[in-house]
Design a protein around this motif. Structure first.
Motif, PDB file in Angstrom:
ATOM      1  N   GLY A   6       0.756  -1.268   0.031  1.00 17.65           N
ATOM      2  CA  GLY A   6      -0.074  -0.129  -0.144  1.00 17.65           C
ATOM      3  C   GLY A   6       0.966   1.072  -0.087  1.00 17.65           C
ATOM      4  O   GLY A   6       0.420   2.195   0.368  1.00 17.65           O
ATOM      5  N   ARG A   7       2.201   1.241  -0.315  1.00 21.40           N
ATOM      6  CA  ARG A   7       2.920   2.204  -0.396  1.00 21.40           C
ATOM      7  C   ARG A   7       3.409   2.512  -1.641  1.00 21.40           C
ATOM      8  O   ARG A   7       4.819   3.023  -1.895  1.00 21.40           O
ATOM      9  CB  ARG A   7       4.003   2.064   0.647  1.00 21.40           C
ATOM     10  N   SER A   8       2.728   2.697  -2.703  1.00 17.55           N
ATOM     11  CA  SER A   8       2.961   3.032  -3.994  1.00 17.55           C
ATOM     12  C   SER A   8       3.555   4.445  -4.150  1.00 17.55           C
ATOM     13  O   SER A   8       4.420   4.949  -5.145  1.00 17.55           O
ATOM     14  CB  SER A   8       1.819   2.956  -5.033  1.00 17.55           C
ATOM     15  N   ASP A   9       3.291   5.327  -3.233  1.00 21.13           N
ATOM     16  CA  ASP A   9       3.936   6.587  -3.189  1.00 21.13           C
ATOM     17  C   ASP A   9       5.435   6.723  -2.953  1.00 21.13           C
ATOM     18  O   ASP A   9       6.239   7.505  -3.382  1.00 21.13           O
ATOM     19  CB  ASP A   9       3.417   7.551  -1.651  1.00 21.13           C
ATOM     20  N   LEU A  10       6.027   5.476  -2.734  1.00 19.95           N
ATOM     21  CA  LEU A  10       7.524   5.356  -2.461  1.00 19.95           C
ATOM     22  C   LEU A  10       8.301   4.747  -3.559  1.00 19.95           C
ATOM     23  O   LEU A  10       9.369   5.061  -3.706  1.00 19.95           O
ATOM     24  CB  LEU A  10       7.747   4.498  -1.377  1.00 19.95           C
ATOM     25  N   GLN A  11       7.264   4.378  -4.707  1.00 20.13           N
ATOM     26  CA  GLN A  11       8.023   3.785  -6.105  1.00 20.13           C
ATOM     27  C   GLN A  11       8.671   4.639  -6.660  1.00 20.13           C
ATOM     28  O   GLN A  11       9.895   4.370  -7.128  1.00 20.13           O
ATOM     29  CB  GLN A  11       6.722   3.067  -6.987  1.00 20.13           C
ATOM     30  N   ALA A  12       8.298   6.092  -6.837  1.00 23.46           N
ATOM     31  CA  ALA A  12       9.158   7.018  -7.410  1.00 23.46           C
ATOM     32  C   ALA A  12      10.570   7.090  -6.971  1.00 23.46           C
ATOM     33  O   ALA A  12      11.416   7.056  -7.758  1.00 23.46           O
ATOM     34  CB  ALA A  12       8.533   8.382  -7.545  1.00 23.46           C
ATOM     35  N   GLU A  13      10.911   6.686  -5.836  1.00 21.59           N
ATOM     36  CA  GLU A  13      12.287   6.799  -5.220  1.00 21.59           C
ATOM     37  C   GLU A  13      13.062   5.818  -5.956  1.00 21.59           C
ATOM     38  O   GLU A  13      14.381   5.792  -5.688  1.00 21.59           O
ATOM     39  CB  GLU A  13      12.303   6.686  -3.736  1.00 21.59           C
ATOM     40  N   LEU A  14      12.613   4.864  -6.300  1.00 25.49           N
ATOM     41  CA  LEU A  14      13.248   3.631  -7.031  1.00 25.49           C
ATOM     42  C   LEU A  14      13.656   3.923  -8.713  1.00 25.49           C
ATOM     43  O   LEU A  14      14.116   2.834  -9.315  1.00 25.49           O
ATOM     44  CB  LEU A  14      12.599   2.004  -6.763  1.00 25.49           C
ATOM     45  N   ASP A  15      13.010   4.831  -9.157  1.00 22.01           N
ATOM     46  CA  ASP A  15      13.179   5.163 -10.683  1.00 22.01           C
ATOM     47  C   ASP A  15      14.556   5.601 -10.817  1.00 22.01           C
ATOM     48  O   ASP A  15      15.268   6.042 -10.081  1.00 22.01           O
ATOM     49  CB  ASP A  15      12.222   6.209 -10.935  1.00 22.01           C
ATOM     50  N   HIS A  16      14.717   4.854 -12.116  1.00 18.61           N
ATOM     51  CA  HIS A  16      16.218   4.955 -12.629  1.00 18.61           C
ATOM     52  C   HIS A  16      16.300   4.588 -13.870  1.00 18.61           C
ATOM     53  O   HIS A  16      15.417   4.225 -14.551  1.00 18.61           O
ATOM     54  CB  HIS A  16      17.440   4.326 -11.770  1.00 18.61           C
ATOM     55  N   THR A  17      17.405   5.080 -14.796  1.00 14.83           N
ATOM     56  CA  THR A  17      17.510   4.790 -16.316  1.00 14.83           C
ATOM     57  C   THR A  17      18.065   3.378 -15.960  1.00 14.83           C
ATOM     58  O   THR A  17      18.842   3.336 -15.784  1.00 14.83           O
ATOM     59  CB  THR A  17      18.401   5.615 -16.794  1.00 14.83           C
ATOM     60  N   ILE A  18      17.343   2.577 -16.773  1.00 15.38           N
ATOM     61  CA  ILE A  18      17.863   0.977 -16.677  1.00 15.38           C
ATOM     62  C   ILE A  18      18.507   1.075 -17.880  1.00 15.38           C
ATOM     63  O   ILE A  18      18.495   1.461 -19.093  1.00 15.38           O
ATOM     64  CB  ILE A  18      16.468   0.104 -16.817  1.00 15.38           C
ATOM     65  N   TRP A  19      19.457  -0.142 -17.986  1.00 18.34           N
ATOM     66  CA  TRP A  19      20.383  -0.345 -19.059  1.00 18.34           C
ATOM     67  C   TRP A  19      19.626  -0.930 -20.305  1.00 18.34           C
ATOM     68  O   TRP A  19      19.657  -0.476 -21.491  1.00 18.34           O
ATOM     69  CB  TRP A  19      21.146  -1.503 -18.640  1.00 18.34           C
ATOM     70  N   GLU A  20      18.421  -1.836 -20.235  1.00 14.99           N
ATOM     71  CA  GLU A  20      17.644  -2.476 -20.944  1.00 14.99           C
ATOM     72  C   GLU A  20      16.413  -1.525 -21.158  1.00 14.99           C
ATOM     73  O   GLU A  20      15.378  -1.783 -20.995  1.00 14.99           O
ATOM     74  CB  GLU A  20      17.334  -3.612 -20.878  1.00 14.99           C
ATOM     75  N   PHE A  21      16.614  -0.155 -21.494  1.00 13.78           N
ATOM     76  CA  PHE A  21      15.510   0.986 -21.419  1.00 13.78           C
ATOM     77  C   PHE A  21      14.654   0.704 -22.605  1.00 13.78           C
ATOM     78  O   PHE A  21      13.485   1.159 -22.439  1.00 13.78           O
ATOM     79  CB  PHE A  21      16.174   2.298 -21.604  1.00 13.78           C
TER      80      PHE A  21
END
Length: 168
Positions: free
Chosen positions: A63-78
């Motif tokens: 129930g903490r989808s508000d924290l998901q943005a903190e894991l955003d990053h540019t991935i290698w297999e973009f």
């Protein structure tokens, strides 16, 4: 509690607290767990983004989808969408039962990294990658080094004190 002035109101408030105490406490525990999961997620490998995708799913289940943005990053297999990345033999299971959390992640990168093997082929050579990231996340909690986890514990403590003082 009972601020309306009558003994009946106080009794009603105490009965409500008794009925809902476990549910209210569970929310506080879920917050602590979410921040530990977030710390682990921030320390995971960046090769495919699969481990972070999985950890984002676990945060959503808490129930903490508000924290998901903190894991955003540019991935290698973009060029791969999330669903395509997760097809690569990566699975997870999350279950919460009787106040306990059961999490299992099956992903080659996550498993190897948690055994201390960080990818040496990633083009960014990201310095935020941390071997044994699950141990690292628990260490942050045990050493009181993570602000978010500490705030979650303080909120839990405050909730308990307010309950004992009759202010909930």
């Amino acid at each position: 509690m009972g601020k309306r002035g009558s003994l009946e109101d106080l009794i009603d408030d105490l009965e409500d607290l008794e009925r809902n105490f476990d549910k209210k406490m569970q929310k506080k525990y879920d917050d602590i767990m979410a921040y530990i999961i977030l710390a682990i997620g921030k320390a995971t490998a960046y090769d495919t983004g699969v481990s972070r995708d999985i950890i984002k799913n676990i945060l959503a289940e808490l129930g903490r989808s508000d924290l998901q943005a903190e894991l955003d990053h540019t991935i290698w297999e973009f060029w791969k969408v999330k669903e395509k990345r997760l097809e690569d033999n990566a699975t997870y299971s999350f279950k919460k039962s009787n106040g306990r959390y059961f999490i299992q992640i099956n992903d080659y990168g996550f498993t190897n990294q948690n055994n201390g093997k960080v990818s040496d082929i990633h083009p960014r050579k990201d310095s935020r990658i941390i071997p044994r990231q699950v141990d690292y996340g628990i260490d942050l909690m045990e050493t009181e080094s993570d602000y978010d986890i500490e705030m979650a514990f303080k909120n839990l403590e405050s909730f308990i004190v307010k309950a004992l003082d009759g202010d909930i």
